[in-house]
Design a protein around this motif. Structure first.
Motif, PDB file in Angstrom:
ATOM      1  N   ALA A 117       0.825  -1.207   0.000  1.00 21.98           N
ATOM      2  CA  ALA A 117       0.000   0.000   0.000  1.00 21.98           C
ATOM      3  C   ALA A 117       0.860   1.259   0.000  1.00 21.98           C
ATOM      4  CB  ALA A 117      -0.942  -0.012   1.198  1.00 21.98           C
ATOM      5  N   SER A 118       2.011   1.209   0.676  1.00 21.26           N
ATOM      6  CA  SER A 118       2.821   2.421   0.738  1.00 21.26           C
ATOM      7  C   SER A 118       3.706   2.580  -0.502  1.00 21.26           C
ATOM      8  CB  SER A 118       3.675   2.438   2.014  1.00 21.26           C
ATOM      9  OG  SER A 118       4.607   1.392   1.961  1.00 21.26           O
ATOM     10  N   SER A 119       3.865   1.518  -1.296  1.00 19.42           N
ATOM     11  CA  SER A 119       4.667   1.639  -2.517  1.00 19.42           C
ATOM     12  C   SER A 119       3.816   2.026  -3.720  1.00 19.42           C
ATOM     13  CB  SER A 119       5.378   0.324  -2.827  1.00 19.42           C
ATOM     14  OG  SER A 119       6.116  -0.117  -1.725  1.00 19.42           O
ATOM     15  N   LEU A 120       2.527   1.683  -3.667  1.00 20.79           N
ATOM     16  CA  LEU A 120       1.642   2.051  -4.782  1.00 20.79           C
ATOM     17  C   LEU A 120       1.125   3.467  -4.559  1.00 20.79           C
ATOM     18  CD1 LEU A 120      -0.360  -1.286  -5.077  1.00 20.79           C
ATOM     19  CD2 LEU A 120       1.159  -0.300  -6.817  1.00 20.79           C
ATOM     20  N   ASN A 121       0.880   4.164  -5.653  1.00 18.04           N
ATOM     21  CA  ASN A 121       0.314   5.506  -5.546  1.00 18.04           C
ATOM     22  C   ASN A 121      -1.209   5.395  -5.421  1.00 18.04           C
ATOM     23  OD1 ASN A 121      -0.665   8.095  -5.981  1.00 18.04           O
ATOM     24  ND2 ASN A 121       1.105   8.632  -7.263  1.00 18.04           N
ATOM     25  N   PRO A 122      -1.773   5.862  -4.297  1.00 17.77           N
ATOM     26  CA  PRO A 122      -3.212   5.642  -4.065  1.00 17.77           C
ATOM     27  C   PRO A 122      -4.114   6.375  -5.057  1.00 17.77           C
ATOM     28  CG  PRO A 122      -2.299   7.111  -2.390  1.00 17.77           C
ATOM     29  CD  PRO A 122      -1.136   6.591  -3.193  1.00 17.77           C
ATOM     30  N   VAL A 123      -3.611   7.435  -5.702  1.00 13.37           N
ATOM     31  CA  VAL A 123      -4.506   8.217  -6.563  1.00 13.37           C
ATOM     32  C   VAL A 123      -4.436   7.806  -8.033  1.00 13.37           C
ATOM     33  CG1 VAL A 123      -4.423  10.179  -4.982  1.00 13.37           C
ATOM     34  CG2 VAL A 123      -2.901  10.150  -6.977  1.00 13.37           C
ATOM     35  N   HIS A 124      -3.579   6.846  -8.363  1.00 16.99           N
ATOM     36  CA  HIS A 124      -3.520   6.375  -9.750  1.00 16.99           C
ATOM     37  C   HIS A 124      -4.028   4.949  -9.880  1.00 16.99           C
ATOM     38  CE1 HIS A 124      -1.638   9.992 -10.905  1.00 16.99           C
ATOM     39  NE2 HIS A 124      -0.441   9.735 -10.399  1.00 16.99           N
ATOM     40  N   ARG A 125      -4.737   4.696 -10.971  1.00 17.59           N
ATOM     41  CA  ARG A 125      -5.209   3.333 -11.249  1.00 17.59           C
ATOM     42  C   ARG A 125      -4.006   2.426 -11.429  1.00 17.59           C
ATOM     43  NH1 ARG A 125     -10.679   4.243 -12.591  1.00 17.59           N
ATOM     44  NH2 ARG A 125     -11.000   6.425 -13.164  1.00 17.59           N
ATOM     45  N   ILE A 126      -4.184   1.141 -11.067  1.00 21.24           N
ATOM     46  CA  ILE A 126      -3.021   0.255 -11.082  1.00 21.24           C
ATOM     47  C   ILE A 126      -2.492   0.042 -12.503  1.00 21.24           C
ATOM     48  CG2 ILE A 126      -3.534  -0.888  -8.882  1.00 21.24           C
ATOM     49  CD1 ILE A 126      -4.612  -3.221 -10.497  1.00 21.24           C
ATOM     50  N   GLY A 127      -3.398   0.036 -13.486  1.00 19.28           N
ATOM     51  CA  GLY A 127      -2.953  -0.117 -14.871  1.00 19.28           C
ATOM     52  C   GLY A 127      -1.964   0.971 -15.245  1.00 19.28           C
ATOM     53  N   ARG A 128      -2.293   2.197 -14.856  1.00 19.02           N
ATOM     54  CA  ARG A 128      -1.420   3.321 -15.168  1.00 19.02           C
ATOM     55  C   ARG A 128      -0.044   3.151 -14.516  1.00 19.02           C
ATOM     56  NH1 ARG A 128      -2.418   9.754 -13.926  1.00 19.02           N
ATOM     57  NH2 ARG A 128      -0.214  10.260 -13.937  1.00 19.02           N
ATOM     58  N   GLN A 129      -0.034   2.593 -13.288  1.00 22.83           N
ATOM     59  CA  GLN A 129       1.238   2.435 -12.576  1.00 22.83           C
ATOM     60  C   GLN A 129       2.109   1.352 -13.224  1.00 22.83           C
ATOM     61  OE1 GLN A 129       1.066   3.099  -8.250  1.00 22.83           O
ATOM     62  NE2 GLN A 129      -1.150   3.315  -8.443  1.00 22.83           N
ATOM     63  N   ILE A 130       1.457   0.303 -13.735  1.00 19.65           N
ATOM     64  CA  ILE A 130       2.236  -0.733 -14.436  1.00 19.65           C
ATOM     65  C   ILE A 130       2.730  -0.172 -15.781  1.00 19.65           C
ATOM     66  CG2 ILE A 130       2.179  -3.073 -15.407  1.00 19.65           C
ATOM     67  CD1 ILE A 130      -0.148  -3.674 -13.464  1.00 19.65           C
ATOM     68  N   GLU A 131       1.839   0.575 -16.468  1.00 19.42           N
ATOM     69  CA  GLU A 131       2.218   1.148 -17.766  1.00 19.42           C
ATOM     70  C   GLU A 131       3.381   2.125 -17.632  1.00 19.42           C
ATOM     71  OE1 GLU A 131      -1.395   2.600 -19.787  1.00 19.42           O
ATOM     72  OE2 GLU A 131      -2.382   0.791 -19.002  1.00 19.42           O
ATOM     73  N   GLU A 132       3.401   2.859 -16.516  1.00 20.58           N
ATOM     74  CA  GLU A 132       4.503   3.796 -16.273  1.00 20.58           C
ATOM     75  C   GLU A 132       5.842   3.042 -16.199  1.00 20.58           C
ATOM     76  OE1 GLU A 132       4.795   6.908 -16.306  1.00 20.58           O
ATOM     77  OE2 GLU A 132       6.616   7.348 -15.135  1.00 20.58           O
ATOM     78  N   ALA A 133       5.822   1.900 -15.495  1.00 17.59           N
ATOM     79  CA  ALA A 133       7.043   1.091 -15.395  1.00 17.59           C
ATOM     80  C   ALA A 133       7.437   0.548 -16.770  1.00 17.59           C
ATOM     81  CB  ALA A 133       6.831  -0.061 -14.410  1.00 17.59           C
TER      82      ALA A 133
END
Ligand code: ADP
Ligand code: MG
Length: 347
Positions: A117-133
């Motif tokens: 929970a503390s490593s993921l950004n709470p305000v972004h959808r998870i798809g966006r966070q994987i796509e960023e990587a």
């Protein structure tokens, strides 16, 4: 698979997993030492990790497991003094330029932590966070990134991956968020995943599922794994080799089976005795009395001395050097030549 240099050039990961290449060092750590404000948190760490190998690092809280990898990847605060060498397929990381480390982190080496929970950004959808990587490490964008993000979510066992891409972290359970973190880690196709207490915050059933997932990923990708845990049981299930840390030093290193058969260091014996037996009657756990010393308050000689049942005067004379006890087995204890007998009901 794209080429990144090093030993992996031209070898698809699956094939790599079948070759016996574990003796080829992927990471070579030599005499790594870290101090904070003059207090030694880590000392004399030397360690190899072979390609595709799974190495466990165990020890109570404060023994230096996390600091080892934070130092290796240049993630410690500026006040930390880091000495020694960490090489990734021959490339020196200690003192490397920030651009070099940026490429290594999340690319060749990924890290996941205890609390997703503390490593993921709470305000972004998870798809966006994987796509960023995927954009950062593989230069994928748009539909290609979206499709790969879905494939990764699928790979880490999230049901209905296509729809889940649009979820926010708070809509998923702790176990699912840890799977998302693993998906983000895999996005860079790392050669090494460092998982720092990845299941400590999860309940036992979910913990077992996440460990199984890490095993599966290793089988499928040939990625090496460093699994950090305060729980020797977790490491024993998942890893081939284990490194026991105490007060900022490696006190014993051995293949897992060998450590369970004959732990040589009294600290490793203590950790084993504290494991619940798998079969037979339940017995009270023998916790090791006392606490890990703080870096600024190290005892003289062997740091485990004050807690050790076998402690004698010679132990205070200096830090015991590591002794080789067999293939891949070393321990830093004056008694290490004659491993004490311990009851191994759980082995
Ligand atoms: N940023 C920091 N500043 C000062 N001391 C630190 C810092 N990070 C870790 N330490 C100290 O380094 C030692 C090793 O810590 P750590 O590697 O986090 O232990 P572990 O992961 O084994 O629980 C501990 O004594 C801890 O207090
Ligand atoms: Mg830690």
């Amino acid at each position: 698979m794209e080429s990144r240099g090093g030993f992996r050039d031209g070898l698809p990961p699956r094939q790599l997993g079948r070759l016996s290449v574990r003796d080829l060092p992927l990471v070579t750590i030599r005499d790594l030492a870290v101090s904070f404000d003059g207090a030694p948190a880590l000392n004399g760490i030397s360690l190899n990790i072979g390609m595709g190998e799974a190495l466990g690092m165990v020890g109570e809280s404060g023994c230096g497991k996390s600091v080892t990898w934070l130092a290796a990847l240049g993630l410690l605060p500026a006040k930390a003094r880091v000495l020694g060498s960490v090489k990734l397929a021959g490339q020196e990381l200690v003192g490397a330029r920030p651009e070099t480390l940026d490429k290594v982190r999340g690319g060749r080496v990924a890290m996941i932590f205890q609390d997703p929970a503390s490593s993921l950004n709470p305000v972004h959808r998870i798809g966006r966070q994987i796509e960023e990587a995927l954009r950062l490490h593989r230069n994928l964008r748009g539909a290609a990134a979206r499709a790969e993000a879905k494939r990764l979510l699928d790979q880490v066992g999230i049901p209905d991956a296509g729809r889940r891409l649009d979820a926010f972290p708070h809509e998923l359970s702790g176990g699912q968020n840890q799977r998302v973190m693993i998906a983000i880690a895999l996005a860079g196709q790392p050669e090494l995943l460092v998982a720092d207490e990845p299941t400590t915050a999860l309940d036992v059933t979910i913990q077992a599922q996440i460990l199984e997932l890490l095993q599966e990923i290793r089988r499928d990708t040939g990625m090496a794994l460093v699994l950090i845990s305060h729980d020797l049981g977790v490491v024993a299930e998942t890893c081939e080799r284990v490194c026991v840390m105490y007060a900022g030093r490696i006190v014993e290193e051995a293949p897992v089976a060998r450590l369970f058969e004959g732990p040589a260091h009294p600290y490793a014996q203590g950790l084993l005795n504290a494991l619940p037996p798998i079969t037979g009657p339940r017995r009270p756990l023998a916790a090791i009395p006392g606490n890990v010393p703080e870096p600024w308050n190290m005892p003289r000689g062997c740091a485990f001395g004050p807690r050790c049942a076998h402690h004698h005067a010679a132990c205070d004379a200096g830090i015991p050097a590591a002794r080789q006890l067999g293939a891949g087995h070393r321990a830093a204890c004056l008694l290490a030549a004659q491993p004490a007998q311990v009851v191994m009901e759980h082995a």
